[in-house]
Design a protein around this motif. Sequence first.
Motif, PDB file in Angstrom:
ATOM      1  N   ARG A  27       0.839  -1.219   0.000  1.00 21.63           N
ATOM      2  CA  ARG A  27       0.000   0.000   0.000  1.00 21.63           C
ATOM      3  C   ARG A  27       0.866   1.258   0.000  1.00 21.63           C
ATOM      4  NH1 ARG A  27      -3.766  -2.149   3.982  1.00 21.63           N
ATOM      5  NH2 ARG A  27      -3.052  -0.655   5.537  1.00 21.63           N
ATOM      6  N   ARG A  28       1.957   1.223   0.785  1.00 25.38           N
ATOM      7  CA  ARG A  28       2.853   2.390   0.797  1.00 25.38           C
ATOM      8  C   ARG A  28       3.426   2.612  -0.599  1.00 25.38           C
ATOM      9  NH1 ARG A  28       0.443   2.662   4.290  1.00 25.38           N
ATOM     10  NH2 ARG A  28       0.820   2.566   6.529  1.00 25.38           N
ATOM     11  N   VAL A 103       6.410   4.703  10.725  1.00 23.58           N
ATOM     12  CA  VAL A 103       6.530   3.366  11.325  1.00 23.58           C
ATOM     13  C   VAL A 103       5.135   2.730  11.422  1.00 23.58           C
ATOM     14  CG1 VAL A 103       7.429   2.058  13.288  1.00 23.58           C
ATOM     15  CG2 VAL A 103       8.501   4.233  12.640  1.00 23.58           C
ATOM     16  N   ILE A 113       2.264  10.089   9.745  1.00 19.33           N
ATOM     17  CA  ILE A 113       1.414   8.925   9.484  1.00 19.33           C
ATOM     18  C   ILE A 113       0.811   9.059   8.093  1.00 19.33           C
ATOM     19  CG2 ILE A 113       0.907   8.484  11.916  1.00 19.33           C
ATOM     20  CD1 ILE A 113      -1.784   9.838  11.539  1.00 19.33           C
ATOM     21  N   PRO A 115      -2.275   8.969   5.531  1.00 19.07           N
ATOM     22  CA  PRO A 115      -3.737   9.078   5.517  1.00 19.07           C
ATOM     23  C   PRO A 115      -4.369   8.183   4.452  1.00 19.07           C
ATOM     24  CG  PRO A 115      -2.813  10.888   4.286  1.00 19.07           C
ATOM     25  CD  PRO A 115      -1.644  10.056   4.759  1.00 19.07           C
ATOM     26  N   LYS A 135      -9.673   2.574  10.090  1.00 15.30           N
ATOM     27  CA  LYS A 135     -10.821   2.109   9.301  1.00 15.30           C
ATOM     28  C   LYS A 135     -11.853   3.226   9.104  1.00 15.30           C
ATOM     29  CE  LYS A 135     -11.677  -2.894   9.434  1.00 15.30           C
ATOM     30  NZ  LYS A 135     -11.917  -3.045   8.022  1.00 15.30           N
TER      31      LYS A 135
HETATM   32  C1  LIG Z   1      -0.881   5.253  12.129  1.00 18.43           C
HETATM   33  C2  LIG Z   1      -1.160   4.498  10.844  1.00 18.43           C
HETATM   34  C3  LIG Z   1       0.079   4.026  10.210  1.00 18.43           C
HETATM   35  C4  LIG Z   1       0.956   4.756   9.336  1.00 18.43           C
HETATM   36  O1  LIG Z   1       0.971   5.951   9.165  1.00 18.43           O
HETATM   37  O2  LIG Z   1       1.747   4.005   8.801  1.00 18.43           O
HETATM   38  C5  LIG Z   1      -1.873   3.199  11.003  1.00 18.43           C
HETATM   39  C6  LIG Z   1      -1.594   2.297  12.000  1.00 18.43           C
HETATM   40  C7  LIG Z   1      -2.172   1.038  12.210  1.00 18.43           C
HETATM   41  N1  LIG Z   1      -3.134   0.492  11.421  1.00 18.43           N
HETATM   42  C8  LIG Z   1      -3.508  -0.723  11.935  1.00 18.43           C
HETATM   43  C9  LIG Z   1      -4.494  -1.543  11.403  1.00 18.43           C
HETATM   44  C10 LIG Z   1      -5.232  -1.340  10.237  1.00 18.43           C
HETATM   45  N2  LIG Z   1      -5.009  -0.340   9.312  1.00 18.43           N
HETATM   46  C11 LIG Z   1      -5.916  -0.457   8.306  1.00 18.43           C
HETATM   47  C12 LIG Z   1      -5.998   0.352   7.133  1.00 18.43           C
HETATM   48  C13 LIG Z   1      -5.326   1.539   6.900  1.00 18.43           C
HETATM   49  N3  LIG Z   1      -4.459   2.138   7.763  1.00 18.43           N
HETATM   50  C14 LIG Z   1      -4.074   3.341   7.285  1.00 18.43           C
HETATM   51  C15 LIG Z   1      -3.278   4.248   7.959  1.00 18.43           C
HETATM   52  C16 LIG Z   1      -2.751   4.135   9.215  1.00 18.43           C
HETATM   53  N4  LIG Z   1      -2.735   3.005   9.969  1.00 18.43           N
HETATM   54  C17 LIG Z   1      -2.067   5.267   9.893  1.00 18.43           C
HETATM   55  C18 LIG Z   1      -3.062   6.164  10.620  1.00 18.43           C
HETATM   56  C19 LIG Z   1      -4.063   6.841   9.735  1.00 18.43           C
HETATM   57  C20 LIG Z   1      -5.094   7.580  10.517  1.00 18.43           C
HETATM   58  O3  LIG Z   1      -4.799   8.699  10.949  1.00 18.43           O
HETATM   59  O4  LIG Z   1      -6.191   7.051  10.753  1.00 18.43           O
HETATM   60  C21 LIG Z   1      -4.687   3.642   5.969  1.00 18.43           C
HETATM   61  C22 LIG Z   1      -5.646   4.837   6.125  1.00 18.43           C
HETATM   62  C23 LIG Z   1      -3.694   4.017   4.887  1.00 18.43           C
HETATM   63  C24 LIG Z   1      -2.731   2.921   4.522  1.00 18.43           C
HETATM   64  O5  LIG Z   1      -2.257   2.185   5.362  1.00 18.43           O
HETATM   65  O6  LIG Z   1      -2.448   2.855   3.326  1.00 18.43           O
HETATM   66  C25 LIG Z   1      -5.402   2.308   5.630  1.00 18.43           C
HETATM   67  C26 LIG Z   1      -6.759   2.453   4.990  1.00 18.43           C
HETATM   68  C27 LIG Z   1      -6.526   2.376   3.513  1.00 18.43           C
HETATM   69  C28 LIG Z   1      -7.706   2.751   2.711  1.00 18.43           C
HETATM   70  O7  LIG Z   1      -7.837   3.920   2.371  1.00 18.43           O
HETATM   71  O8  LIG Z   1      -8.464   1.843   2.337  1.00 18.43           O
HETATM   72  C29 LIG Z   1      -6.757  -1.573   8.592  1.00 18.43           C
HETATM   73  C30 LIG Z   1      -7.943  -1.970   7.756  1.00 18.43           C
HETATM   74  C31 LIG Z   1      -7.588  -2.816   6.602  1.00 18.43           C
HETATM   75  O9  LIG Z   1      -6.433  -3.226   6.428  1.00 18.43           O
HETATM   76  O10 LIG Z   1      -8.564  -3.132   5.911  1.00 18.43           O
HETATM   77  C32 LIG Z   1      -6.319  -2.150   9.775  1.00 18.43           C
HETATM   78  C33 LIG Z   1      -6.880  -3.385  10.520  1.00 18.43           C
HETATM   79  C34 LIG Z   1      -8.074  -2.987  11.360  1.00 18.43           C
HETATM   80  C35 LIG Z   1      -7.704  -2.207  12.602  1.00 18.43           C
HETATM   81  O11 LIG Z   1      -6.785  -2.602  13.303  1.00 18.43           O
HETATM   82  O12 LIG Z   1      -8.361  -1.178  12.826  1.00 18.43           O
HETATM   83  C36 LIG Z   1      -2.706  -0.976  13.079  1.00 18.43           C
HETATM   84  C37 LIG Z   1      -2.792  -2.205  13.939  1.00 18.43           C
HETATM   85  C38 LIG Z   1      -1.849  -3.276  13.364  1.00 18.43           C
HETATM   86  C39 LIG Z   1      -1.823  -4.548  14.136  1.00 18.43           C
HETATM   87  O13 LIG Z   1      -2.852  -4.984  14.620  1.00 18.43           O
HETATM   88  O14 LIG Z   1      -0.708  -5.091  14.244  1.00 18.43           O
HETATM   89  C40 LIG Z   1      -1.844   0.109  13.236  1.00 18.43           C
HETATM   90  C41 LIG Z   1      -0.783   0.324  14.287  1.00 18.43           C
HETATM   91  C42 LIG Z   1      -1.285   1.127  15.442  1.00 18.43           C
HETATM   92  O15 LIG Z   1      -2.454   1.545  15.482  1.00 18.43           O
HETATM   93  O16 LIG Z   1      -0.481   1.311  16.382  1.00 18.43           O
END
Ligand SMILES: C[C@@]1(CC(=O)O)c2cc3[nH]c(cc4nc(cc5[nH]c(cc(n2)[C@H]1CCC(=O)O)[C@@](C)(CC(=O)O)[C@@H]5CCC(=O)O)C(CC(=O)O)=C4CCC(=O)O)c(CCC(=O)O)c3CC(=O)O
Length: 223
Positions: A27-28, A103, A113, A115, A135
């Motif tokens: 995704r990145r 990270v 982070i 978005p 989510k």
């Molecule tokens: C901080 C950030 C990271 C960063 O900047 O790198 C981060 C962190 C973490 N995500 C986790 C989980 C999930 N992330 C997603 C999805 C997305 N996550 C994205 C961004 C971000 N996620 C940043 C903050 C953005 C904000 O401000 O909200 C999106 C928007 C963009 C992208 O990733 O491309 C993308 C949507 C893409 C789209 O548009 O569709 C899903 C859903 C799925 O995969 O379907 C899940 C599983 C469900 C759940 O856990 O909720 C975990 C726990 C990991 C574990 O359990 O180990 C962490 C770690 C933590 O929270 O500490």
Amino acid sequence: MRPFYPILLDISDQLCVVIGGGPVAERRVSGLLDAHARVRVVCLTATERLQQWAAMGCIELRMEPFQPAHLDDAMLVFAATNERALNEWVARSAKERNLLVNVADAPEQGHFIVPSVVRRGDLCLCVGTGGQQPKLAAQIADELAERYGTEYEKLLQLLGKLRNEILSATPANSPLRQEALERLHAQTPKLLAMIRAGLDPEQEARAVLNYLLHQPLPKEGQQ
Ligand SMILES: C[C@@]1(CC(=O)O)c2cc3[nH]c(cc4nc(cc5[nH]c(cc(n2)[C@H]1CCC(=O)O)[C@@](C)(CC(=O)O)[C@@H]5CCC(=O)O)C(CC(=O)O)=C4CCC(=O)O)c(CCC(=O)O)c3CC(=O)O
Ligand SMILES: NC(=O)C1=CN([C@@H]2O[C@H](COP(=O)(O)OP(=O)(O)OC[C@H]3O[C@@H](n4cnc5c(N)ncnc54)[C@H](O)[C@@H]3O)[C@@H](O)[C@H]2O)C=CC1
């Protein structure tokens, strides 16, 4: 709560290094390629899509354990492996080199982070929840994608062109320029409707521009 500062960064032709080759890394990389970055991926196993991008020459794929030298010449760094200690090492190595790092599993260890993003040509809608609920960010982005359809790409091309013409045809800071720009903005719904109807708004736009630039300015106190 960290009050993140949103910016739109020009990373075209800049090297961005992603450590990790799973779905999160993919995704990145997808987002980085959309922004025309040069991308280096370092991982032990890579998703099929990452392998395809490498085979097509779109990314540099290094199938080897991370070393800090992988960050040489980078502008941005992304730690996206499933190893906590490794992501921490990547973050530390980037910071030692004064590089901005993201990270995936410990956002508080990074500088920024990522978005959820909706692109419509030059229109770029970004949604973040400060890491509280990714989510929800994705859901709001989906709602925005419905509201702002692909017609906005054409609309912006047209508005950008007309705005540039106004800028080159009017003196800076002049009431004429200000008035023309305001009138151009007021034409947005009309041009949008034409694009939606499948009509070519170019001719209309020319007429609008003519009107914008040659309409006498309202007199003092008049609207
Ligand atoms: C901080 C950030 C990271 C960063 O900047 O790198 C981060 C962190 C973490 N995500 C986790 C989980 C999930 N992330 C997603 C999805 C997305 N996550 C994205 C961004 C971000 N996620 C940043 C903050 C953005 C904000 O401000 O909200 C999106 C928007 C963009 C992208 O990733 O491309 C993308 C949507 C893409 C789209 O548009 O569709 C899903 C859903 C799925 O995969 O379907 C899940 C599983 C469900 C759940 O856990 O909720 C975990 C726990 C990991 C574990 O359990 O180990 C962490 C770690 C933590 O929270 O500490
Ligand atoms: N930010 C986000 O949106 C999300 C973040 N996450 C977090 O991101 C992490 C990564 O998620 P996935 O992509 O699903 O993981 P994954 O398990 O599919 O992939 C991990 C990658 O790390 C690489 N790796 C392991 N050791 C390495 C080494 N020494 N050198 C180089 N590469 C190495 C592997 O080769 C693999 O490609 C998860 O651990 C999770 O905590 C998970 C979901 C969403």
